[in-house]
Design a protein around this motif. Structure first.
Motif, PDB file in Angstrom:
ATOM      1  N   ALA A 272     -11.955 -22.160   4.208  1.00 38.71           N
ATOM      2  CA  ALA A 272     -12.320 -21.599   5.388  1.00 38.71           C
ATOM      3  C   ALA A 272     -14.152 -22.266   5.411  1.00 38.71           C
ATOM      4  CB  ALA A 272     -12.390 -20.532   5.593  1.00 38.71           C
TER       5      ALA A 272
ATOM      6  N   GLU B 107     -13.636 -26.827   2.980  1.00 34.84           N
ATOM      7  CA  GLU B 107     -14.405 -26.993   3.928  1.00 34.84           C
ATOM      8  C   GLU B 107     -14.577 -28.339   4.177  1.00 34.84           C
ATOM      9  OE1 GLU B 107     -16.396 -24.870   6.764  1.00 34.84           O
ATOM     10  OE2 GLU B 107     -16.295 -26.427   8.553  1.00 34.84           O
TER      11      GLU B 107
ATOM     12  N   ASP C  13      -6.703 -19.904   2.839  1.00 36.73           N
ATOM     13  CA  ASP C  13      -8.326 -18.924   2.565  1.00 36.73           C
ATOM     14  C   ASP C  13      -7.588 -17.656   2.965  1.00 36.73           C
ATOM     15  OD1 ASP C  13     -11.665 -20.265   2.183  1.00 36.73           O
ATOM     16  OD2 ASP C  13     -11.718 -18.173   3.385  1.00 36.73           O
TER      17      ASP C  13
ATOM     18  N   ASP D  46      -9.898 -15.967   5.157  1.00 39.24           N
ATOM     19  CA  ASP D  46     -10.900 -15.280   6.418  1.00 39.24           C
ATOM     20  C   ASP D  46     -10.418 -16.095   7.605  1.00 39.24           C
ATOM     21  OD1 ASP D  46     -12.710 -16.043   8.936  1.00 39.24           O
ATOM     22  OD2 ASP D  46     -14.639 -16.474   6.948  1.00 39.24           O
TER      23      ASP D  46
ATOM     24  N   ARG E  51     -12.429 -18.894  10.542  1.00 40.01           N
ATOM     25  CA  ARG E  51     -12.459 -19.531  10.241  1.00 40.01           C
ATOM     26  C   ARG E  51     -11.086 -20.505  10.305  1.00 40.01           C
ATOM     27  NH1 ARG E  51     -18.132 -20.634   8.915  1.00 40.01           N
ATOM     28  NH2 ARG E  51     -17.721 -22.120   7.633  1.00 40.01           N
ATOM     29  N   LEU E  52     -10.739 -20.199   9.806  1.00 42.16           N
ATOM     30  CA  LEU E  52      -9.309 -21.515   8.395  1.00 42.16           C
ATOM     31  C   LEU E  52      -8.514 -22.135  10.251  1.00 42.16           C
ATOM     32  CD1 LEU E  52      -8.388 -22.438   6.041  1.00 42.16           C
ATOM     33  CD2 LEU E  52      -6.655 -20.200   6.256  1.00 42.16           C
TER      34      LEU E  52
ATOM     35  N   ALA F 234      -2.609 -23.788   8.664  1.00 43.89           N
ATOM     36  CA  ALA F 234      -3.961 -22.406   7.391  1.00 43.89           C
ATOM     37  C   ALA F 234      -2.249 -21.359   7.621  1.00 43.89           C
ATOM     38  CB  ALA F 234      -4.369 -22.026   8.794  1.00 43.89           C
TER      39      ALA F 234
END
Ligand SMILES: NC(=O)c1ccc[n+]([C@@H]2O[C@H](COP(=O)([O-])OP(=O)(O)OC[C@H]3O[C@@H](n4cnc5c(N)ncnc54)[C@H](OP(=O)(O)O)[C@@H]3O)[C@@H](O)[C@H]2O)c1
Length: 525
Positions: A32, A37, A54, A56, A59-60, A77
């Motif tokens: 993330a 990234e 991840d 998060d 963001r992921l 994700a």
């Protein structure tokens, strides 16, 4: 674990060369943010389907959607806390539910916590071991057998340049990164013959990432420089299948080589001082920011002090050259350039002799350049820093070639070496003079005794070597009874006093703040 419920179908073109090479999708942990990234973006651009892991979620998910839209790949994700014992089962379940087999595993997740070992949160310390070591081991264990069976696949471990040295104040983090590095290099040995490409990646400071924010470390301008995360990833992807291990950046390679050849105690102590210096500088900034507004440059006058030190050393060496040597040799020694007097080297006049004391100036060119870079070249402008450093090296090389050539031509090489040595000694004495008051503040009778014992021990041990070399080797004298008795005394007495000094040092109670004072001085220079 939460798997995203999104459309899993993407209109993809042909199976990419990379998917073919590794025989499946790429799984990136810690995707993330930061380096993870950048791995995700680079692999998506190569047409690989992705499993992004991840904790998060926001963001992921945003990243997975963006990569699917832009690169026409599948990006799943998997939101999971990799510190948890069941994290790997959760990741596995996520990939199976998505119907993806993993061909390339990027063990990127990791974090560090900065600070003295005894002051760090023990939960965070255990967390570093879980996230940086246990999770990658278990993930690799989970996905490697299929790669071996397929006889193709890839595994990358993101280690760190911290793996190349014990790092006080980053003790646990650096140790976890050694673990990663040794593990991946051993796996390279085991798995390459099964068609699995294995690589250990060791980045230095890399931006933009959230690493420093979470670590709380004070480093802004590290010796190895700062790299962009895309460059680090490009280094890894180029080295995968070609090398066992790669360090990103020439300066990081140089530092890693240097710390290998230096005695480990020296490396550890200087790292400690480096960090303590940074800590003090930071707390000074915080204190000053609280107390009063600060001028924008020359944070603590360090630059001015460094330049003053160089000037004093240079003038002292020139003074010794001009006055002391003139008195000793009864000749006026003065810098006399060829364009003023073309016959300077052969003048019969005993009052003028060409001098090399200005080699002191040459010695200080790189030091001055380093100070200027540190103080004035904007931290963000890596290109400006590189250009300045390159220019300095070019100037230095030219002067050394030009003046060095003259010195060799007129057989002044020994004199030049002597002036370099004198410059180093003068500089060292000035530095010692600065440190002395702070050091003396912490000197107790016991500490003094330890210092004396160590000094005498060094004298005995050095003499035990130098005396026979001088007498037998240089003067050609035969071994004498006196010499043997002398060595028989010097060697055991030297070792005894050395051991005594160590004992006395360990008995000395730590003077509070002494390390801090030393750190301050180290930080200033
Ligand atoms: N950046 C550097 O200067 C540098 C230098 C050398 C090596 N490295 C290594 O590079 C790797 C990537 O670091 P980075 O710099 O890209 O840092 P980063 O920007 O913090 O990225 C790491 C990602 O992993 C996530 N993460 C942390 N703990 C997790 C957990 N328990 N479960 C799931 N996800 C978790 C982080 O989330 P949060 O941000 O929410 O915690 C973040 O999204 C690490 O192994 C690091 O040791 C970094």
């Amino acid at each position: 674990m939460n798997k995203l419920n999104r459309s899993s179908h993407c209109d993809k073109g042909d199976v990419s060369e990379w998917s073919e090479r590794f025989g499946g999708a790429a799984l990136v942990t810690g995707a993330a943010s930061g380096i993870g990234e950048a791995f995700a973006v680079a692999l998506a651009a190569r047409g690989m389907d992705l499993v992004l892991v991840d904790w998060d979620r926001e963001r992921l998910e945003a990243l997975a959607l963006a990569l699917e839209a832009e690169h026409r790949i599948r990006a799943e994700a998997v939101v999971v806390d990799l510190a948890q014992p069941d994290a790997v089962q959760a990741v596995r379940a996520g990939t199976e539910a998505a119907g993806l087999s993993i061909g390339l595993l990027i063990n990127n997740v990791g974090y560090g916590v900065y600070g003295p070992f005894t002051e760090q949160d023990p939960v965070e310390q255990a967390g570093m071991v879980d996230v940086n070591c246990r999770a990658p081991v278990m993930l690799t264990r989970a996905f490697t057998p299929d790669m071996v069976a397929r006889r193709r696949g890839g595994i990358v471990f993101v280690s760190s340049t911290a793996a190349y040295q014990p790092t006080p104040h980053f003790a646990v983090y650096a140790a976890t990164k050694v673990f990663d590095l040794f593990l991946v290099e051993a796996l390279w040995g085991e798995l390459t013959r099964h068609g699995v490409e294995v690589l250990g990646l060791s980045p230095g400071h890399t931006r933009p990432t959230r690493f420093s924010e979470r670590a709380g470390d004070p480093v802004s301008n590290p010796p190895g420089g700062v790299a962009r995360r895309e460059e680090v990833v490009a280094t890894a992807l180029a080295a995968l299948g070609q090398k066992r291990s790669v360090i990103h950046g020439l300066r990081n390679v140089a530092v890693a080589v240097l710390v290998r050849v230096l005695p480990r105690t020296v490396v550890i102590q200087s790292t400690l001082r480096y960090f303590e210096g940074l800590d003090l500088a930071c707390s000074k900034v915080e204190d000053d920011a609280r107390d009063r507004p600060r001028p924008p440059t020359s944070l603590d006058g360090r630059f001015a002090r460094a330049v003053a030190r160089m000037l004093i050393a240079f003038l002292a060496v020139s003074f010794i050259d001009l006055v002391v040597c003139s008195l000793l040799t009864h000749k006026l020694r003065f810098w006399f350039p060829a364009w003023i007097d073309a016959r300077w080297d052969s003048r019969p006049d005993s009052w003028v002799t060409y001098s090399q004391s200005y080699v002191a100036g040459i010695v200080f060119i790189p030091m001055l350049a380093a100070e200027v870079i540190r103080e004035f070249v904007p931290k963000a402008a890596a290109a400006a820093r590189t250009a300045f450093a390159t220019g300095t090296v070019a100037v230095l090389a030219f002067i050394v070639w030009w003046k060095g050539g003259l010195m060799l031509q007129y057989h002044k090489e020994q004199e030049a070496v002597a002036w370099v040595a004198l410059t180093a000694v003068t500089w060292g004495l000035i530095r010692l003079g600065e440190k002395l008051p702070a050091r003396m503040a912490g000197v107790t009778p016991l500490r003094l005794a330890a210092g004396l014992a160590r000094g005498v021990a060094v004298f005995f041990l050095v003499m035990a070597v130098v005396d026979p070399v001088l007498c037998v080797g240089v003067q050609g004298l035969p071994w004498s009874k006196g010499l043997i008795v002398e060595m028989g005394f010097f060697v055991p007495a030297g070792f005894f006093l050395w051991a005594l000094a160590r004992r006395l040092s360990t008995d000395v109670p730590e003077v509070q703040c002494e390390g801090a004072i030393e750190g301050n001085i180290a930080g200033e220079t």
